[in-house]
Every structure is written in C-alpha cells, then in structure tokens.
Design a protein around this motif. Structure first.
Motif, PDB file in Angstrom:
ATOM      1  N   ALA A 151       0.831  -1.205   0.000  1.00  0.00           N
ATOM      2  CA  ALA A 151       0.000   0.000   0.000  1.00  0.00           C
ATOM      3  C   ALA A 151       0.869   1.259   0.000  1.00  0.00           C
ATOM      4  CB  ALA A 151      -0.938  -0.001   1.203  1.00  0.00           C
ATOM      5  N   GLN A 173       2.359   1.666  -3.502  1.00  0.00           N
ATOM      6  CA  GLN A 173       1.324   2.138  -4.431  1.00  0.00           C
ATOM      7  C   GLN A 173       1.065   3.623  -4.229  1.00  0.00           C
ATOM      8  OE1 GLN A 173      -1.958  -0.515  -3.669  1.00  0.00           O
ATOM      9  NE2 GLN A 173      -1.190  -2.073  -5.064  1.00  0.00           N
ATOM     10  N   GLY A 174       1.023   4.059  -2.970  1.00  0.00           N
ATOM     11  CA  GLY A 174       0.816   5.476  -2.681  1.00  0.00           C
ATOM     12  C   GLY A 174       1.956   6.336  -3.196  1.00  0.00           C
ATOM     13  N   GLU A 226       0.821  10.222  -3.882  1.00  0.00           N
ATOM     14  CA  GLU A 226       0.070  10.623  -2.687  1.00  0.00           C
ATOM     15  C   GLU A 226       0.908  11.391  -1.666  1.00  0.00           C
ATOM     16  OE1 GLU A 226      -2.077   7.424  -0.843  1.00  0.00           O
ATOM     17  OE2 GLU A 226      -2.718   6.629  -2.781  1.00  0.00           O
TER      18      GLU A 226
END
Length: 63
Positions: A49, A52-53, A58
């Motif tokens: 996660a 991916q961020g 992000e």
C-alpha cells in the motif's frame, strides 16, 4: 517463513546509501544500509500500500 538475506536494489551498485529489504516470519523488514541497527518491520500488505501510494504521488506534497 525463514529469515532471508538482506537485499538491496541493483541501482545502488556498491554504495551503502540505499534501503535494504528482507522477509522474516511472514513480515517484511526494511533498513538503510548505512544504519543497519535501525529496522522497520511491517506486513507485506502495508508495504504494498505504501509503494502504491508513492507511485500514485500521494506523498508528493511532503517533498
């Protein structure tokens, strides 16, 4: 899952300024090669996660 050896990116060549990773007991451990006594332990799902961020941008506002 047995403990694996520390692995670092092939992009780091012979430098000791990189993140190393290994699997231990179903978890993932991360450390900086020049600060080997500080280890971050997390789950594979949490690391996935985070990656991916990072790829999605992000965290760009923290730069």
């Amino acid at each position: 899952m047995p403990k694996t050896e520390w692995q670092k990116s092939s992009y780091s060549a012979a430098n000791n300024e990189c993140v190393e990773v290994r699997a231990v007991d179903g978890l993932v451990e991360l450390r900086e090669s020049d600060e080997g006594d500080i280890v971050l332990r997390t789950t594979p799902a949490a690391l996935a996660a985070l990656l991916q961020g990072i790829k999605a941008g992000e965290f760009d506002h923290h730069a």
